[in-house]
Design an enzyme around this catalytic site. Structure first.
Site, mmCIF file in Angstrom:
data_model
loop_
_atom_site.group_PDB
_atom_site.id
_atom_site.type_symbol
_atom_site.label_atom_id
_atom_site.label_comp_id
_atom_site.label_asym_id
_atom_site.label_seq_id
_atom_site.Cartn_x
_atom_site.Cartn_y
_atom_site.Cartn_z
ATOM 1 N N GLU A 1 -0.426 -9.799 -0.656
ATOM 2 C CA GLU A 1 -1.831 -10.192 -0.532
ATOM 3 C C GLU A 1 -2.513 -10.248 -1.895
ATOM 4 O O GLU A 1 -3.402 -11.075 -2.119
ATOM 5 C CB GLU A 1 -2.550 -9.217 0.400
ATOM 6 N N GLU B 1 3.563 -5.743 7.886
ATOM 7 C CA GLU B 1 2.703 -4.671 8.405
ATOM 8 C C GLU B 1 2.903 -4.396 9.893
ATOM 9 O O GLU B 1 2.701 -3.263 10.347
ATOM 10 C CB GLU B 1 1.230 -5.011 8.150
ATOM 11 N N GLY C 1 0.408 -5.382 0.862
ATOM 12 C CA GLY C 1 -0.704 -5.497 -0.067
ATOM 13 C C GLY C 1 -0.330 -6.141 -1.376
ATOM 14 O O GLY C 1 -1.176 -6.746 -2.037
ATOM 15 N N ALA D 1 0.832 -1.196 0.000
ATOM 16 C CA ALA D 1 0.000 0.000 0.000
ATOM 17 C C ALA D 1 0.874 1.257 0.000
ATOM 18 O O ALA D 1 2.041 1.229 0.418
ATOM 19 C CB ALA D 1 -0.910 0.000 1.220
#
Length: 268
Positions: free
Chosen positions: A122, A142, A119, A76
């Site tokens: 993911e 994270e 992200g 992200a």
């Protein structure tokens, strides 16, 4: 803006590049200067692509890759993440998009070289098949930011490699390479960087030889059956098979086998 060249539709976006060729839709994350960080605009563009692909009968496989060769997707956008408020974490956002990708009727392949972190990792986990090079780097760091993986990472990683190994990766924030990822079962294929695209094309080619309806049904059976009890999962499988039995492709596939020829599936 949509452009048509040689029968292939090419859509121009700001942060991604999309092209369609021989049944494969190639989605390239195109922010190499930020290691293909997934900001809000990029996520909106990815969602638009998948919405269009879902309705495109010519598309059988969607391949996601990163531009620049150094990163698949570094995660992200941290600046945007820093500015987010608590309640914003409750909106579907990235988690909702990745669920949409996982539930897409098309087969999805992540072609990973370079960093697939947070992200980005993911996003790869949401795909059906992951192909990685030695240069690939997977991780969910994270916790270093005081947050947790929030786009399905805690759930998909544990289902793919097991709860213990997933907890180890997430709690320590370790980053693993493509070889280790294959050993753990995180990736399906581990190849030399020079063989990445060829391998992806070969896998996609094998998928596209199969009955299109059957492919959609088996994806649904696997995903929907995974999180329920075995009896319910078997019933999902049985119902999916019943649907497959009603299709023209089932009749064509079995007849082609009996006649010792290649099946000519028509996706119905």
């Amino acid at each position: 803006m949509n452009i048509r060249k040689g029968g292939n539709e090419i859509t121009t976006y700001t942060n991604i590049v999309v092209r369609k060729e021989n049944g494969i839709l190639w989605l390239t994350l195109n922010r190499p200067e930020t290691r293909n960080a997934l900001d809000a605009k990029t996520l909106l563009e990815i969602e638009a692509v998948f919405s269009d692909a879902e309705l495109d009968r010519e598309v059988r496989v969607v391949v996601i890759q990163g531009a620049g060769g150094k990163s698949f997707a570094a995660g992200a956008d941290i600046q945007q993440l820093h500015e987010r408020e608590a309640l914003e974490a409750l909106v579907p956002g990235m988690q909702g998009l990745y669920t949409k990708i996982e539930n897409c009727s098309k087969v999805t392949i992540a072609a990973v070289t370079g960093f697939a972190l947070g992200g980005g990792c993911e996003l790869a986990l949401a795909c059906d098949i992951r192909v990685a090079t030695k240069q690939a780097k997977f991780g969910l760091p994270e916790l270093n930011l005081g947050i947790i993986p929030g786009a399905g990472g805690t759930q998909r990683l544990s289902r793919i490699i097991g709860k213990g190994r997933a907890l180890d990766m997430i709690l320590t924030g370790k980053i693993i390479d493509g070889e280790e990822a294959e050993r753990l079962g995180l990736v399906t294929y581990y190849v030399d960087k020079t063989e990445l695209i060829e391998t992806v094309e070969n896998v996609a080619s094998e998928v596209m030889k199969k009955g299109p309806v059957a492919v959609q049904l088996v994806k649904a059976a696997v995903h929907k059956g995974f999180d329920v009890d075995a009896g319910t999962a078997m019933w999902i499988e049985k119902l999916s098979q019943a649907v497959a039995f009603t299709t023209e492709d089932k009749r064509e596939g079995t007849l082609a086998f009996l006649e010792k020829r290649t099946a000519n599936f028509i996706n119905r």
